[in-house]
Write an enzyme that holds these catalytic residues in place. Structure first.
Site, PDB file in Angstrom:
ATOM      1  N   ASP A  67       0.832  -1.206   0.000  1.00 20.62           N
ATOM      2  CA  ASP A  67       0.000   0.000   0.000  1.00 20.62           C
ATOM      3  C   ASP A  67       0.866   1.255   0.000  1.00 20.62           C
ATOM      4  OD1 ASP A  67       0.985  -0.369   2.594  1.00 20.62           O
ATOM      5  OD2 ASP A  67      -0.959  -0.739   3.495  1.00 20.62           O
ATOM      6  N   ASN A 136      -7.410  -2.232  14.447  1.00 19.66           N
ATOM      7  CA  ASN A 136      -8.807  -2.602  14.174  1.00 19.66           C
ATOM      8  C   ASN A 136      -8.900  -3.847  13.296  1.00 19.66           C
ATOM      9  OD1 ASN A 136      -7.958  -1.667  11.731  1.00 19.66           O
ATOM     10  ND2 ASN A 136      -9.404   0.029  11.566  1.00 19.66           N
ATOM     11  N   HIS A 138      -7.158  -4.412  10.539  1.00 22.78           N
ATOM     12  CA  HIS A 138      -6.947  -4.215   9.095  1.00 22.78           C
ATOM     13  C   HIS A 138      -5.667  -4.901   8.622  1.00 22.78           C
ATOM     14  CE1 HIS A 138      -4.704  -0.185   9.916  1.00 22.78           C
ATOM     15  NE2 HIS A 138      -3.814  -0.970   9.357  1.00 22.78           N
ATOM     16  N   GLU A 143      -9.623  -1.639   5.494  1.00 17.98           N
ATOM     17  CA  GLU A 143     -10.246  -1.319   6.769  1.00 17.98           C
ATOM     18  C   GLU A 143     -11.481  -2.203   6.991  1.00 17.98           C
ATOM     19  OE1 GLU A 143      -8.697   0.421   8.769  1.00 17.98           O
ATOM     20  OE2 GLU A 143      -7.880   2.278   7.935  1.00 17.98           O
TER      21      GLU A 143
HETATM   22  C1  GLP Z   1      -0.500   0.282   8.680  1.00 16.14           C
HETATM   23  C2  GLP Z   1      -0.201  -0.370   7.305  1.00 16.14           C
HETATM   24  C3  GLP Z   1      -0.299  -1.855   7.386  1.00 16.14           C
HETATM   25  C4  GLP Z   1       0.357  -2.290   8.673  1.00 16.14           C
HETATM   26  C5  GLP Z   1      -0.536  -1.896   9.830  1.00 16.14           C
HETATM   27  C6  GLP Z   1       0.101  -2.074  11.178  1.00 16.14           C
HETATM   28  O1  GLP Z   1      -1.357   1.358   8.630  1.00 16.14           O
HETATM   29  N1  GLP Z   1      -0.955   0.097   6.218  1.00 16.14           N
HETATM   30  O2  GLP Z   1       0.288  -2.467   6.240  1.00 16.14           O
HETATM   31  O3  GLP Z   1       0.541  -3.683   8.701  1.00 16.14           O
HETATM   32  O4  GLP Z   1      -1.042  -0.583   9.647  1.00 16.14           O
HETATM   33  O5  GLP Z   1       1.099  -1.131  11.367  1.00 16.14           O
HETATM   34  P1  GLP Z   1       2.261  -1.256  12.439  1.00 16.14           P
HETATM   35  O6  GLP Z   1       3.115  -2.371  12.012  1.00 16.14           O
HETATM   36  O7  GLP Z   1       2.970   0.063  12.382  1.00 16.14           O
HETATM   37  O8  GLP Z   1       1.600  -1.493  13.756  1.00 16.14           O
END
Ligand code: GLP
Length: 243
Positions: A67, A136, A138, A143
């Site tokens: 992404d 959440n 995702h 989402e």
């Molecule tokens: C982000 C990314 C995801 C990631 C998730 C968790 O917003 N878009 O690809 O896996 O949220 O993030 P983190 O590893 O910083 O907790």
């Protein structure tokens, strides 16, 4: 589903790096699907360490990032492209032609998302998709409410996600409201999926994803339908899972 619970982030990250290294050794032209975020940082650090010691090479590897934020100027320090350059690509032997990101600069976003899907297909499909999990539930930027059949598209970020990601935007800038993300359907087509969860803040989402009913309210619960899913968690993230 395979599950590995490590003592701490270090143990989990070493295990993840080992799985990735093993695959690259077996298949030097491996196609990796990669996330940004806090979770993969120690995994990328360990991959860089192995590269520097001459244990693995990335010359044949190609990558597709999950992404990217929409609306950041090209080269913005908080873009996921910059993140990947800093934590991985700038430190290993991959050339720009080996790495792909959703094309958020394209004037026709819909055509760009279709091109991304096509590029994944033409590249032979993703062999190994590495994933983190949002608070959440995702995955990538899919989402709650995302269809399990969703494809690469532009999405609006949940407020919880924007809030969680403010830590990346230290300059006081607002977290973008939109992103371009692979869909859940896109992710589920990877040959192998590894979901990594670190820290107690992820324990609720992880338990809901793995032990609650599969539902679009918890996007990561879609992964339970994947034939080759590995869950890697530290003790804190795994604390709500049944033994
Ligand atoms: C982000 C990314 C995801 C990631 C998730 C968790 O917003 N878009 O690809 O896996 O949220 O993030 P983190 O590893 O910083 O907790």
């Amino acid at each position: 589903m395979k599950r590995f619970v490590g003592k701490n982030a270090r143990e989990v990250s070493h295990f993840a790096a080992e799985l990735i290294s093993d695959l690259i050794k077996k298949k030097p032209n491996t196609v990796l699907g990669l996330p940004a975020g806090k979770t993969p940082i120690p995994i990328y650090r360990e991959l860089v360490r192995r590269f520097e010691k001459g244990q693995i090479g990335f010359q044949g590897v190609s990558t597709f990032n999950l992404d990217e934020y929409v609306g950041l100027a090209s080269g913005h320090p908080n873009s996921y492209r910059s993140f990947m350059q800093e934590h991985l690509f700038g430190q290993i032997n991959v050339s720009p032609s080996q790495v792909r990101f959703p094309d958020v600069a394209a004037s026709d976003a819909e055509a760009a998302t279709a091109r991304y899907e096509e590029a994944i297909q033409k590249g032979g499909g993703i062999d190994l998709q590495l994933l983190g999990i949002g608070l959440n539930g995702h995955i990538a930027f899919n989402e709650p409410g995302s269809s399990f059949a969703s494809r690469t598209r532009v999405v609006t970020l949940a407020e919880t996600t924007r809030k969680a990601n403010t830590r990346e935007f230290t300059s006081g800038e607002e977290v973008p409201r939109q992103a371009m993300t692979m869909g859940i359907g896109t992710i589920l087509e990877a040959q192998k999926v590894i979901l990594v969860a670190l820290g107690g803040s992820k324990s609720k989402a992880l338990a809901q994803a793995l032990e609650g009913p599969p539902t679009e309210d918890v996007p990561a619960s879609a992964l339970r339908g994947h034939p080759d899913l590995t869950i890697l968690a530290d003790l804190a993230a795994a604390k709500r899972l049944s033994p």
